[in-house]
Design a protein around this motif. Structure first.
Motif, short mmCIF file in Angstrom:
data_model
loop_
_atom_site.label_atom_id
_atom_site.label_comp_id
_atom_site.label_asym_id
_atom_site.label_seq_id
_atom_site.Cartn_x
_atom_site.Cartn_y
_atom_site.Cartn_z
N LEU A 36 36.21 45.89 32.47
CA LEU A 36 37.02 45.18 33.46
C LEU A 36 36.43 43.80 33.77
N GLY A 37 35.11 43.70 33.72
CA GLY A 37 34.47 42.44 34.08
C GLY A 37 34.12 41.53 32.93
N LEU A 38 34.06 42.09 31.72
CA LEU A 38 33.62 41.31 30.55
C LEU A 38 34.39 40.02 30.31
N PRO A 39 35.73 40.02 30.46
CA PRO A 39 36.45 38.78 30.15
C PRO A 39 36.08 37.61 31.06
N PHE A 40 35.43 37.89 32.19
CA PHE A 40 35.19 36.85 33.18
C PHE A 40 33.75 36.32 33.18
N GLY A 68 31.54 60.87 41.78
CA GLY A 68 32.06 61.85 42.73
C GLY A 68 33.10 61.26 43.65
N LYS A 69 33.04 59.96 43.84
CA LYS A 69 33.98 59.27 44.71
C LYS A 69 35.01 58.47 43.93
N ASN A 70 34.94 58.54 42.59
CA ASN A 70 35.84 57.77 41.74
C ASN A 70 35.76 56.27 42.05
N GLN A 71 34.52 55.81 42.24
CA GLN A 71 34.29 54.41 42.57
C GLN A 71 33.14 53.86 41.72
N ALA A 72 33.03 52.55 41.73
CA ALA A 72 31.93 51.89 41.02
C ALA A 72 31.69 50.52 41.62
N PHE A 73 30.48 50.01 41.42
CA PHE A 73 30.14 48.63 41.79
C PHE A 73 29.73 47.90 40.52
N LEU A 74 30.24 46.70 40.38
CA LEU A 74 29.97 45.90 39.20
C LEU A 74 29.41 44.56 39.66
N GLU A 75 28.27 44.19 39.12
CA GLU A 75 27.65 42.91 39.48
C GLU A 75 27.80 41.94 38.32
N LEU A 76 28.40 40.78 38.60
CA LEU A 76 28.57 39.75 37.59
C LEU A 76 27.46 38.72 37.69
N GLY A 77 27.30 37.93 36.64
CA GLY A 77 26.21 36.98 36.58
C GLY A 77 26.30 35.88 37.61
N THR A 78 27.52 35.47 37.96
CA THR A 78 27.69 34.39 38.95
C THR A 78 28.81 34.76 39.91
N GLU A 79 28.75 34.13 41.08
CA GLU A 79 29.81 34.33 42.06
C GLU A 79 31.13 33.75 41.56
N GLU A 80 31.04 32.66 40.81
CA GLU A 80 32.24 32.03 40.26
C GLU A 80 32.99 32.99 39.34
N ALA A 81 32.24 33.73 38.52
CA ALA A 81 32.87 34.71 37.62
C ALA A 81 33.54 35.82 38.43
N ALA A 82 32.89 36.25 39.51
CA ALA A 82 33.46 37.30 40.36
C ALA A 82 34.74 36.82 41.04
N VAL A 83 34.73 35.56 41.51
CA VAL A 83 35.93 35.00 42.16
C VAL A 83 37.08 34.95 41.16
N THR A 84 36.80 34.54 39.93
CA THR A 84 37.83 34.50 38.90
C THR A 84 38.39 35.90 38.64
#
Length: 484
Positions: free
Chosen positions: A50-54, A65-81
């Motif tokens: 889900l995060g690779l293209p950005f 167990g909660k059907n959740q995940a946290f993903l950390e991207l290299g930059t905040e700009e990539a996360a905003v995109t």
């Protein structure tokens, strides 16, 4: 939806620490992304995709167990995109919609001993991104280096046309697309697509395999090709070498304008799902030099057509037609929706009929207005809304699966039992064409008929679709992708 919950991270099976997480849709931007409502048994690889293209994914925490995940991207700009994109386009994992938002955490601090599998997959992805060799940990199957920069793409459930340029738009998000070759094999649309780097091919496959280009249809099935380089001889609507815009078009295909080819060779900002069927096909048609993106089809899907004839209805249900008073060889045609208007335009614009070239563009009008009551418009406006002959009245009709560009081969159906091959050959010959080949289907209710030229097939369809064969049978004629 604002949510507060507690996570317990246990290190080495003994120590535990409590991490308070407060995630809200109103959270300020962060390079940590919170993903919710993941399907059961989802893999780390699918979440990372889900995060690779950005941009580069630097950390991951799975809460299965909660059907959740946290993903950390290299930059905040990539996360905003990423968040901005998925705000407009619902992300899906295994065809299940998931929810994405910023986390209140500015970084992820995970214990690799606890999160071992996820970290192994993340390291493998990082190694591939950086051109290294990933290693497998704890016996788990992780990513292997991309064997080739060339992908083999199969389109399943192809309700709408998928062109070479639509593929270029989708895949160029993951890197520079060098070459594309499209073809039909085993009655399926397929393509070979070459990236400049195998890593880009790996990322595209990881993110796009199994995804739908359009809602609920045109599913991408992606594998690595055994080829490592594509040899493209012609630049046309079947093949393209974006590094060599000077290549000939070949076999009478429309040439590709070098400026268009240069534009297409640049990385696109479009991603799978970012382009609607209407805008994607319009962009593709424009790139092929067939139409200008000067307007947009409204809700009613209105087309401006020069040298009009009613064969347009093979690509949708014509609702209204208005012949222009001062230009009798042109008319406004209102289709049921924008997708049908787009199909008619992309398939019919530039086709030859009655010795002239049909020109089809999107109109600025939203609907075709009927004349005011009592006003005589000399019969220039017709309303076909209640016509019993519409092919596509039922949503999801199988007719949507049998929409193809004009071809010399016609598909005939609703043939009465007593009608012979000779009868049909004579009928179509009398319409002015030459019948080169004919083949009944096993039940003899359907058949394929091949004419000498596409123009002859268009003329035959105009003349003989809905032809009264007797006993309540009206012949149905459409274009076929098959040959005899």
């Amino acid at each position: 939806i604002a949510g507060i919950f507690l996570m317990y991270l246990t290190a080495n099976g003994s120590d535990s620490k409590k991490l308070r997480v407060e995630d809200s849709m109103d959270s300020p931007p962060s390079r940590v992304i919170h993903i919710r409502k993941l399907p059961n048994e989802v893999s780390e690889t699918e979440v990372i995709a889900l995060g690779l293209p950005f941009g580069k994914v630097t950390n991951i925490l799975m809460l299965k167990g909660k059907n959740q995940a946290f993903l950390e991207l290299g930059t905040e700009e990539a996360a905003v995109t990423m968040v901005t994109y998925y705000t407009a386009v619902t992300p899906q994992v295994r065809n299940v919609p998931v929810f994405i938002q910023y986390s209140n955490h500015k970084e992820l601090k995970t214990d690799s001993a606890l999160n071992q599998r996820a970290q192994a997959v993340l390291q493998a992805v990082s190694a591939v991104q950086e051109g290294g060799s990933p290693s497998s940990a704890a016996g788990e199957s992780v990513l292997t280096p991309a064997p080739s920069p060339v992908l083999r793409i199969i389109i399943d459930n192809m309700f709408y046309p998928v062109t070479l340029d639509v593929l270029q738009q989708i895949f160029s998000k993951f890197g520079t697309v060098m070459k594309i070759i499209t073809f039909t094999k085993n009655n399926q649309f397929q393509a070979l697509l070459q990236f400049s780097d195998p890593v880009n091919a790996q990322q595209a496959k990881l993110s796009l395999d199994g995804q739908n280009i359009y809602n609920s249809c045109c599913t991408l099935r992606i594998d690595f090709s055994k080829l490592v380089n594509l040899n493209v001889k012609y630049n046309n609507d079947k093949s393209r070498d974006y590094t060599r815009p000077e290549l000939p078009s070949g076999d009478g295909q429309p040439p590709v304008d070098p400026s268009v080819a240069a534009t297409l060779s640049k990385d696109s900002t479009s991603l799978l799902g970012a382009i609607s069927p209407l805008s994607a096909a319009a962009a593709a048609a424009a790139a092929a030099g067939r139409v200008a993106l000067s307007g947009h089809s409204g809700p009613g899907g209105v087309l401006l057509v020069s040298n009009l004839n009613e064969e347009v209805s093979v690509y949708g249900d014509v609702q209204r037609v208005k012949i222009l008073y001062n230009k009798k060889d042109s008319a406004l045609i209102q289709m049921s929706d924008g997708n049908q208007a787009q199909l008619a335009m992309s398939h019919l614009n530039g086709q030859k009929m009655y010795g002239k070239i049909i020109r089809v563009t999107l109109s600025k009008h939203q609907t075709v207005q009927l004349p005011r009551e009592g006003l005589d418009d000399q019969g220039l406006t017709k309303d076909f809304t209640s016509s019993p002959l519409h092919r596509f009245k039922k949503p999801g009709s199988k007719n949507f699966q049998n929409i193809f560009p004009p071809s010399a081969t016609l598909h005939l159906s609703n043939i009465p039992e007593n009608v012979t091959e000779e009868d049909l050959r004579l009928l179509f010959s009398n319409s002015g064409g030459t019948v080169k080949a004919f083949k009944f289907f096993q039940d003899r209710k359907m058949a394929l008929l091949q004419t000498s030229t596409v123009e002859e097939a268009i003329q035959a369809l105009i003349d003989l679709h809905n032809y009264d064969m007797g006993r309540g049978h009206r012949l149905r004629v459409s274009f076929s992708k098959s040959t005899i």
